[in-house]
Design a protein around this motif. Structure first.
Motif, PDB file in Angstrom:
ATOM      1  N   ILE A 185       0.814  -1.219   0.000  1.00  0.00           N
ATOM      2  CA  ILE A 185       0.000   0.000   0.000  1.00  0.00           C
ATOM      3  C   ILE A 185       0.850   1.273   0.000  1.00  0.00           C
ATOM      4  O   ILE A 185       0.589   2.217  -0.750  1.00  0.00           O
ATOM      5  CB  ILE A 185      -0.929   0.023   1.240  1.00  0.00           C
ATOM      6  N   MET A 186       1.872   1.290   0.852  1.00  0.00           N
ATOM      7  CA  MET A 186       2.565   2.552   1.135  1.00  0.00           C
ATOM      8  C   MET A 186       3.393   3.127  -0.019  1.00  0.00           C
ATOM      9  O   MET A 186       3.434   4.350  -0.189  1.00  0.00           O
ATOM     10  CB  MET A 186       3.456   2.378   2.377  1.00  0.00           C
ATOM     11  N   PRO A 187       4.090   2.315  -0.834  1.00  0.00           N
ATOM     12  CA  PRO A 187       4.871   2.926  -1.914  1.00  0.00           C
ATOM     13  C   PRO A 187       4.028   3.775  -2.870  1.00  0.00           C
ATOM     14  O   PRO A 187       4.489   4.842  -3.327  1.00  0.00           O
ATOM     15  CB  PRO A 187       5.492   1.717  -2.623  1.00  0.00           C
ATOM     16  N   ALA A 188       2.813   3.342  -3.162  1.00  0.00           N
ATOM     17  CA  ALA A 188       1.949   4.113  -4.063  1.00  0.00           C
ATOM     18  C   ALA A 188       1.570   5.455  -3.452  1.00  0.00           C
ATOM     19  O   ALA A 188       1.313   6.424  -4.183  1.00  0.00           O
ATOM     20  CB  ALA A 188       0.693   3.311  -4.393  1.00  0.00           C
ATOM     21  N   LEU A 189       1.521   5.524  -2.131  1.00  0.00           N
ATOM     22  CA  LEU A 189       1.227   6.784  -1.451  1.00  0.00           C
ATOM     23  C   LEU A 189       2.486   7.645  -1.319  1.00  0.00           C
ATOM     24  O   LEU A 189       2.436   8.868  -1.483  1.00  0.00           O
ATOM     25  CB  LEU A 189       0.634   6.514  -0.066  1.00  0.00           C
ATOM     26  N   ALA A 190       3.607   7.006  -1.043  1.00  0.00           N
ATOM     27  CA  ALA A 190       4.860   7.736  -0.837  1.00  0.00           C
ATOM     28  C   ALA A 190       5.316   8.474  -2.091  1.00  0.00           C
ATOM     29  O   ALA A 190       6.041   9.474  -1.996  1.00  0.00           O
ATOM     30  CB  ALA A 190       5.954   6.769  -0.382  1.00  0.00           C
ATOM     31  N   GLN A 191       4.870   8.014  -3.256  1.00  0.00           N
ATOM     32  CA  GLN A 191       5.318   8.652  -4.506  1.00  0.00           C
ATOM     33  C   GLN A 191       4.897  10.110  -4.599  1.00  0.00           C
ATOM     34  O   GLN A 191       5.486  10.890  -5.345  1.00  0.00           O
ATOM     35  CB  GLN A 191       4.767   7.884  -5.708  1.00  0.00           C
ATOM     36  N   TYR A 192       3.879  10.522  -3.835  1.00  0.00           N
ATOM     37  CA  TYR A 192       3.399  11.897  -3.887  1.00  0.00           C
ATOM     38  C   TYR A 192       4.119  12.816  -2.896  1.00  0.00           C
ATOM     39  O   TYR A 192       3.944  14.035  -2.944  1.00  0.00           O
ATOM     40  CB  TYR A 192       1.898  11.938  -3.554  1.00  0.00           C
ATOM     41  N   CYS A 193       4.915  12.246  -1.993  1.00  0.00           N
ATOM     42  CA  CYS A 193       5.362  12.998  -0.820  1.00  0.00           C
ATOM     43  C   CYS A 193       6.703  13.696  -1.030  1.00  0.00           C
ATOM     44  O   CYS A 193       7.622  13.155  -1.644  1.00  0.00           O
ATOM     45  CB  CYS A 193       5.433  12.057   0.375  1.00  0.00           C
TER      46      CYS A 193
END
Length: 343
Positions: A185-193
């Motif tokens: 889950i987290m890598p797809a979210l981290a790409q925006y940060c």
């Protein structure tokens, strides 16, 4: 990054209930509680430090929610983004003296107003009006797939509006119970940060960054700093939006104490904080949130990376002596602490 807008923190408001380990609370009919939630702890600290701070959560429409919203407003937190829906407020039980990462924590969050959020519920145009910084933690997508999808929706909407984004890689094993591992889950979210905070173990668990066992086995500072550089560089390489990575190192010292230091990697340089060692602390809850708030405070104010890191570290250290979820330390008190513990 614009630095004149609000900092919006997104997450679940929680009530922390603190039974003693011996059951004395039953005999006395007294059960201490605190208002918390990782992202609210950040919002509370920023508001205390005179940064325009807003908070987005979901609460049911009832008298307790009204009291909580008033409580936040009295602390200068903008609650206008709060979504009113659902039936209940999330809770967690943490016996006195225990750490949130400890097996003693009991979550009671299923079916809460926040856990029932779905994509399309939140009007991001309205929520992001006047916002220049958006913060969330990995606790949010740990709750269920729907909330993880809302996090993705939020991050995409924030990035489209050129809003600076920070992420705290909080890992709570007891929350990831819906069939997905964090690394799914987290890598797809981290790409925006733009800014990612955590530690080398969380980066491995949640983002799949390599963990060099030989560097962390003996808890030797120089090897840990070497690993902080390796992890930071791996994150920057994997996530092109990210320009800054922070790592915290907090270890038990003697029986009731703490050894604490942190790093900040940006522009190809590893900054290292001064080290804090103390024999006894009061409450570990919220210390990492306070560190995150300190980073936001420093960067929002345009301070240099080393100055920002020292402020954040001292803020987190002082939180260890405050019995609540959020800090009550002022900027002046934190700056005094930096000087008092200067090497």
């Amino acid at each position: 990054m614009q630095t004149k807008g609000k900092v919006l923190s997104f997450g679940e408001l929680l009530l922390r209930i603190c039974p003693d380990g011996d059951g004395q609370w039953l005999a006395e009919n007294q059960l201490p509680f605190f208002v918390g939630g990782a992202e609210l702890n950040v919002a509370t600290a920023l508001a205390l430090w005179d940064i325009p701070s807003a908070y987005l959560t979901a609460l049911p429409e009832n008298s307790v929610s009204e009291q909580l919203i008033q409580y936040l407003q009295e602390r200068n937190i903008d609650t206008s983004p709060v979504v009113m829906q659902g039936e209940r407020i999330g809770l967690y039980y943490l016996p006195k003296g225990k750490d949130l990462k400890n097996a003693g924590v009991i979550y009671d969050r299923k079916g809460s107003a926040y856990a029932d959020l779905t994509v399309g519920t939140i009007n991001w145009d309205a929520v992001f009006e006047g916002v220049s910084w958006f913060h969330l933690s990995a606790i949010c997508p740990a709750i269920n797939q729907n909330v993880a999808d809302v996090c993705a929706e939020a991050l995409q909407a924030a990035k489209e509006r050129d809003i600076f984004i920070s992420l705290d890689l909080n890992y709570r094993a007891k929350l990831w119970q819906y069939g997905k591992d964090p690394v799914e889950i987290m890598p797809a979210l981290a790409q925006y940060c733009d800014l990612i905070m955590g530690n080398v173990w969380a980066a491995n668990k949640m983002l799949g960054m390599p963990l060099q066992e030989e560097l962390v086995a003996e808890i030797e500072k120089e090897k840990l700093l070497q690993h902080a550089t390796l992890t930071s560089e791996a994150i920057l390489k994997a996530f092109s939006n990210c320009k800054t990575v922070a790592n915290t190192f907090r270890f038990d010292y003697q029986e009731k104490g703490i050894r604490y230091f942190t790093t900040l990697y940006t522009q190809n340089e590893l900054h290292v904080s001064q080290e804090y060692v103390v024999d006894q602390i009061l409450d570990k809850v919220g210390s990492g949130d306070c560190f995150m708030a300190g980073l936001i405070y420093g960067f929002y104010q345009g301070h240099a990376p080393q100055e920002t890191l020292e402020f954040a570290t001292a803020a987190a250290f002082k939180k260890l002596f405050i019995l609540s979820d959020a800090t009550s330390s002022t900027v002046a008190e934190i700056e005094e602490t930096i000087q008092a513990y200067a090497n």
